[in-house]
Every structure is written in structure tokens, then in C-alpha cells.
Design a protein around this motif. Structure first.
Motif, PDB file in Angstrom:
ATOM      1  N   LEU A  80      15.685   7.541  -3.820  1.00 24.20           N
ATOM      2  CA  LEU A  80      14.268   6.569  -3.545  1.00 24.20           C
ATOM      3  C   LEU A  80      14.694   6.312  -2.128  1.00 24.20           C
ATOM      4  O   LEU A  80      13.377   6.237  -1.155  1.00 24.20           O
ATOM      5  N   SER A  81      16.234   6.559  -1.259  1.00 24.10           N
ATOM      6  CA  SER A  81      15.626   6.196   0.217  1.00 24.10           C
ATOM      7  C   SER A  81      14.276   7.541   1.081  1.00 24.10           C
ATOM      8  O   SER A  81      14.175   7.355   2.435  1.00 24.10           O
ATOM      9  N   SER A  82      15.139   8.539   0.478  1.00 27.64           N
ATOM     10  CA  SER A  82      14.594  10.005   0.801  1.00 27.64           C
ATOM     11  C   SER A  82      12.352   9.609   0.749  1.00 27.64           C
ATOM     12  O   SER A  82      11.994  10.189   1.706  1.00 27.64           O
ATOM     13  N   ARG A 129       1.063  -0.628  -0.140  1.00 34.60           N
ATOM     14  CA  ARG A 129      -0.067  -0.076   0.148  1.00 34.60           C
ATOM     15  C   ARG A 129       1.446   0.850   0.180  1.00 34.60           C
ATOM     16  O   ARG A 129       0.306   2.227  -0.474  1.00 34.60           O
ATOM     17  N   ARG A 130       1.844   1.453   1.075  1.00 31.48           N
ATOM     18  CA  ARG A 130       2.383   2.163   1.129  1.00 31.48           C
ATOM     19  C   ARG A 130       3.574   2.587  -0.577  1.00 31.48           C
ATOM     20  O   ARG A 130       3.697   3.936  -0.924  1.00 31.48           O
ATOM     21  N   TYR A 131       3.788   1.414  -0.993  1.00 33.34           N
ATOM     22  CA  TYR A 131       4.288   1.851  -2.651  1.00 33.34           C
ATOM     23  C   TYR A 131       3.952   1.884  -3.099  1.00 33.34           C
ATOM     24  O   TYR A 131       4.317   3.049  -4.346  1.00 33.34           O
ATOM     25  N   LEU A 132       2.260   1.872  -3.248  1.00 30.64           N
ATOM     26  CA  LEU A 132       1.801   2.137  -4.819  1.00 30.64           C
ATOM     27  C   LEU A 132       1.481   4.235  -4.274  1.00 30.64           C
ATOM     28  O   LEU A 132       1.061   4.766  -4.799  1.00 30.64           O
ATOM     29  N   ALA A 133       1.517   4.285  -3.344  1.00 36.11           N
ATOM     30  CA  ALA A 133       1.025   5.381  -2.747  1.00 36.11           C
ATOM     31  C   ALA A 133       1.735   6.129  -2.887  1.00 36.11           C
ATOM     32  O   ALA A 133       2.390   7.621  -3.911  1.00 36.11           O
ATOM     33  N   ASP A 134       3.489   5.659  -3.077  1.00 37.74           N
ATOM     34  CA  ASP A 134       3.935   6.880  -3.336  1.00 37.74           C
ATOM     35  C   ASP A 134       4.422   7.173  -4.984  1.00 37.74           C
ATOM     36  O   ASP A 134       4.624   7.861  -5.151  1.00 37.74           O
ATOM     37  N   ALA A 135       4.438   5.810  -5.350  1.00 36.97           N
ATOM     38  CA  ALA A 135       3.796   5.034  -6.969  1.00 36.97           C
ATOM     39  C   ALA A 135       3.196   6.905  -7.387  1.00 36.97           C
ATOM     40  O   ALA A 135       3.926   7.376  -8.237  1.00 36.97           O
ATOM     41  N   ARG A 136       1.881   6.581  -6.722  1.00 33.75           N
ATOM     42  CA  ARG A 136       0.909   7.496  -7.488  1.00 33.75           C
ATOM     43  C   ARG A 136       1.515   8.574  -7.170  1.00 33.75           C
ATOM     44  O   ARG A 136       1.027  10.270  -8.424  1.00 33.75           O
TER      45      ARG A 136
END
Length: 82
Positions: free
Chosen positions: A69-71, A20-27
Motif C-alpha cells: 500500500l505504501s509503494s 481524487r488520488r485514491y480513486l485514480a489508484d483504486a481504478r
């Protein structure tokens, strides 16, 4: 997504919140930054950089991409789910 899954395992929350976190960041902006960086880098790599320097050039850019990416993945970390 692998970095998000590894972070989830390291901090003790499940795969579902990590995805979920990945999808939020990707969007939000992750994919835009990815394309903004790697499209010109690949054009430069194969169009301008001499063959003997290509691996070093991509490795150097990758180092800075990992910092970005880390930030992105570290901002406003949600508290671990209990």
C-alpha cells in the motif's frame, strides 16, 4: 482512503486532491491487488491456519500489505498544490 487523507494533511494539500488520488489508484490497480491478496488470505486463515496462529498470520500478512500500500500511494506523487 484514510491513508490518502492523512498523507494529504501531512503534506499540506486538501482532502479533495487526496480523494481524487485514491480513486485514480483504486481504478488503476489498488482494488485488484487488495482482492488478490486478502481473499486467499482469509480462506487460508479460516480453513487451514490453526486458531492459535490466526492473529499472528493475519498480522504478518498485514505488515506486507502495508508495504504494498505504501509503494502504491508513494508512486509518482503529484507536487503539492499551492
Amino acid at each position: 482512503p484514510a491513508a490518502y487523507l492523512f498523507k494529504a494533511l501531512a503534506f499540506g494539500y486538501g482532502a479533495r486532491p487526496a480523494l481524487r488520488r485514491y480513486l485514480a489508484d483504486a481504478r488503476r490497480d489498488l482494488l485488484a491487488k487488495y482482492w488478490a491478496l486478502w481473499t486467499p488470505v482469509q480462506c487460508l486463515t479460516f480453513g487451514v491456519v490453526p486458531p492459535q496462529w490466526r492473529i499472528a498470520f493475519v498480522a504478518a500478512v498485514s505488515f506486507f500489505w502495508l508495504i504494498v500500500l505504501s509503494s502504491i500511494t508513494a508512486r509518482s506523487d503529484p507536487p503539492p498544490l499551492d
